[in-house]
Structure formats: structure tokens, C-alpha cells
Design a protein around this motif. Structure first.
Motif, PDB file in Angstrom:
ATOM      1  N   ALA A 146      -1.816  -0.338  -1.860  1.00 12.81           N
ATOM      2  CA  ALA A 146      -2.044  -1.765  -2.122  1.00 12.81           C
ATOM      3  C   ALA A 146      -1.356  -2.175  -3.422  1.00 12.81           C
ATOM      4  O   ALA A 146      -1.206  -1.366  -4.337  1.00 12.81           O
ATOM      5  N   GLY A 147      -0.919  -3.415  -3.483  1.00  8.62           N
ATOM      6  CA  GLY A 147      -0.304  -3.930  -4.712  1.00  8.62           C
ATOM      7  C   GLY A 147       1.196  -3.775  -4.695  1.00  8.62           C
ATOM      8  O   GLY A 147       1.755  -3.084  -3.836  1.00  8.62           O
ATOM      9  N   GLY A 148       1.833  -4.410  -5.670  1.00  7.44           N
ATOM     10  CA  GLY A 148       3.306  -4.377  -5.720  1.00  7.44           C
ATOM     11  C   GLY A 148       3.809  -3.347  -6.716  1.00  7.44           C
ATOM     12  O   GLY A 148       3.037  -2.578  -7.268  1.00  7.44           O
ATOM     13  N   LEU A 149       5.129  -3.344  -6.910  1.00  9.35           N
ATOM     14  CA  LEU A 149       5.758  -2.401  -7.834  1.00  9.35           C
ATOM     15  C   LEU A 149       6.282  -3.149  -9.047  1.00  9.35           C
ATOM     16  O   LEU A 149       6.858  -4.227  -8.906  1.00  9.35           O
ATOM     17  N   ILE A 176       7.781  11.816  -9.063  1.00 11.05           N
ATOM     18  CA  ILE A 176       7.251  10.750  -8.196  1.00 11.05           C
ATOM     19  C   ILE A 176       6.342   9.844  -9.037  1.00 11.05           C
ATOM     20  O   ILE A 176       5.207  10.212  -9.353  1.00 11.05           O
ATOM     21  N   THR A 177       6.890   8.690  -9.399  1.00 16.30           N
ATOM     22  CA  THR A 177       6.188   7.800 -10.333  1.00 16.30           C
ATOM     23  C   THR A 177       5.347   6.752  -9.626  1.00 16.30           C
ATOM     24  O   THR A 177       4.528   6.074 -10.248  1.00 16.30           O
ATOM     25  N   ASN A 178       5.596   6.587  -8.351  1.00 20.54           N
ATOM     26  CA  ASN A 178       4.863   5.566  -7.572  1.00 20.54           C
ATOM     27  C   ASN A 178       5.063   5.891  -6.106  1.00 20.54           C
ATOM     28  O   ASN A 178       5.984   6.630  -5.757  1.00 20.54           O
ATOM     29  N   MET A 179       4.208   5.352  -5.274  1.00 19.39           N
ATOM     30  CA  MET A 179       4.466   5.466  -3.840  1.00 19.39           C
ATOM     31  C   MET A 179       5.310   4.268  -3.430  1.00 19.39           C
ATOM     32  O   MET A 179       5.266   3.207  -4.056  1.00 19.39           O
ATOM     33  N   GLY A 180       6.115   4.449  -2.405  1.00 17.50           N
ATOM     34  CA  GLY A 180       7.029   3.405  -1.952  1.00 17.50           C
ATOM     35  C   GLY A 180       6.287   2.125  -1.573  1.00 17.50           C
ATOM     36  O   GLY A 180       5.089   2.160  -1.239  1.00 17.50           O
ATOM     37  N   ALA A 181       7.014   1.029  -1.627  1.00 20.27           N
ATOM     38  CA  ALA A 181       6.416  -0.284  -1.351  1.00 20.27           C
ATOM     39  C   ALA A 181       5.682  -0.280  -0.018  1.00 20.27           C
ATOM     40  O   ALA A 181       6.179   0.244   0.979  1.00 20.27           O
TER      41      ALA A 181
END
Ligand code: HPA
Length: 280
Positions: A249-252, A240-245
Motif C-alpha cells: 500500500a502507498g506510493g514510492l 532492496i530498499t522498497n517493494m515495487g509499485a
């Protein structure tokens, strides 16, 4: 869509496997398909030999930043391991047949257990960046299937593949236990494959959550379907490298996803060695 017919897969893969055999005698029993962040295991194998796709006939060109194109053969824990370093993603314009070609090559080399790894966005609110998700089911949201158009063969007469238990329960539990030993937070969950390459909108992430997905990514499901068609034992793990859009806060940004995935490469390589040691 670049590619070839699914019915050409056996012949193509046999040619590739035979070319690999001419370069070096290999008899792998476990196959790994490496997603972003999982590359460390290739360097951790003993007596590893790398064969670039470009040296093999019939391999499509592979070209996404962060994804090398090689087969790597070596041993770990006295087991012969074959590693696929570099996928043919649907978002690059590759056909489903190209996407599953490495799986078929592994099969032709004698591999009967395949561990599919990837980087994914977390959807389950209980997940955090840095966790692993062990796949216990999936949702094919690509609206593509690698078995479309497949003609029944003597070896594999059935294209109506049972998908009730895609991911091997024993291997799932092994991965969970080995994560525990290394203090890596791990969850069992459902992976949803999208086509990409754009990331999801916040509304799509909410919709996928409602559908029952715990993580989202751009690979793996198509390969898992084909591997089950070949009756291979399948396992899957998401980094899991990031939380979903929209969940934070913030973009991907792809660069952030890559950076996060590579951060834990040495740890994930250790984990994979431990998994290999216990997997048949
Ligand atoms: N979405 C889709 N694919 C991904 C993601 C994501 O958030 N992170 C890593 N691969």
C-alpha cells in the motif's frame, strides 16, 4: 543527450587514469561501483584517498542528491581497491558512453574484477525490504546499449559480446556465503534496468514479473554489458530498499528509498569488506 562517442572512451579513460596516477600511485585489483546505501565501504578502506571528479579532466559533471562524485582509493584485507562513488545515470540525460566511463577508468587503472552495487525495488513476492539480491542475470529494459556504434579495436575486436554468464558464479557464491555469516537475507535473482527517473507503475511491475525480473532499478545493466565487453569479472548486488509499485500500500518516494538505503550502510560496508577479502 549529453555525452561523447563510445569510441572516445579508451582515450578519455586513459587520460583520467593517467591524471589519477599523477596524484597518487594506485594499482587497484578490485573495483566497486557504489549505489545508494553502499557508501560505507569507502570510509572503511585503509589509507583512503578521495579524488573528486571535478579535479579530473574529461569527467562529466555528476549531480544527483545522495550520489557523490569521487574516486576513492584505499586498501582492505591487503588488497588495493578502487571505488566509484557517483554514477552517471541515463536518467540524468547522460549518454551510455558517460554511464560506462567509470568502468573504463577502472579498467585502465588495472582493475579486472568489478562489483556493481545498487538500490532496487523488489518484484519477487518472496523478497522483503532490507534483503539483498545477488544478481545472477539481468534484463536490459533500457533499449540502449553501450556497445552501439563501437568500432572494433585491436584490443577488443568483438562487439558481439556473449551474455550467457555475465555475473561470475564464484563471486556470487562468495557474496551469498558472506551474507549468511552476517545474517543478511540474500537471494539470487534477475535485475531489470529501466531508464527512470519515474518509478514504475503497478502494471509495469506486474509485466516485469511476468518477464522474469526479481528486482528493478535504474543502473548496473549498462555497466555490466560494458564490463563484459572488456572481459572483466563482474558481480552485482542489489539492496532492496522498497517493494515495487503496487506490491504494498502507498506510493514510492525517492526520499524514502534513500533513507532505507542508508539505514544499513554500516552493515553493507562490513559485508563488502568480507567479500573483498575473498575475491580475486
Ligand atoms: N524502481 C526503480 N529503481 C529503484 C527502485 C524502484 O522501485 N527502488 C530503488 N531504485
Amino acid at each position: 543527450m549529453a555525452g561523447f562517442n563510445v569510441n572516445e572512451l579508451p582515450q578519455r579513460a586513459k587520460k583520467i587514469a593517467s591524471e589519477i596516477g599523477k596524484k597518487m600511485p594506485v594499482k587497484p585489483c578490485i573495483g566497486l561501483i557504489l549505489g545508494s546505501g553502499w557508501g560505507g565501504i569507502a570510509a572503511a578502506l585503509k589509507s583512503a584517498v578521495s579524488i573528486p571528479y571535478s579535479e579530473l579532466p574529461e569527467m562529466p559533471a555528476c549531480g544527483v542528491a545522495g550520489h557523490a562524485g569521487n574516486f576513492v582509493f584505499g586498501s582492505a584485507e591487503n588488497k588495493q581497491v578502487a571505488v566509484v562513488q557517483g554514477r552517471f545515470h541515463l536518467y540524468e540525460g547522460h549518454s551510455e558512453a558517460s554511464a560506462v566511463l567509470p568502468v573504463r577508468v577502472l579498467y585502465e587503472l588495472g582493475v579486472r574484477t568489478v562489483i556493481l552495487t545498487n538500490a532496487a525495488g523488489g518484484i519477487n513476492p518472496n523478497y522483503s525490504v532490507g534483503d539483498l539480491m545477488i544478481l545472477n542475470d539481468h534484463i536490459n529494459f533500457t533499449c540502449r546499449n553501450p556497445l552501439i556504434g563501437l568500432k572494433p579495436t585491436a584490443e577488443f575486436p568483438d562487439r558481439f559480446v556473449d551474455m550467457t554468464a555475465v555475473y561470475d558464479r564464484t563471486v556470487q557464491n562468495i557474496i551469498r556465503e558472506e551474507c549468511g555469516k552476517l545474517n543478511i537475507p540474500a537471494h539470487f535473482g534477475t535485475y531489470l534496468q529501466v531508464l527512470g527517473p519515474s518509478y514504475e507503475t503497478p502494471a509495469e511491475i506486474r509485466a516485469f514479473r511476468a518477464l522474469g525480473a526479481d528486482a528493478v532499478g535504474m543502473s548496473t545493466v549498462i555497466e555490466a554489458i560494458y564490463a563484459r565487453y572488456l572481459n572483466m569479472k563482474v558481480a552485482g548486488v542489489s539492496n532492496i530498499t522498497n517493494m515495487g509499485a503496487g506490491l504494498v500500500a502507498g506510493g514510492l518516494a525517492h526520499a524514502d528509498v534513500l533513507r532505507e538505503s542508508h539505514r544499513r550502510e554500516p552493515l553493507l560496508a562490513r559485508l563488502m569488506l568480507q567479500i573483498i577479502a575473498r575475491t580475486e
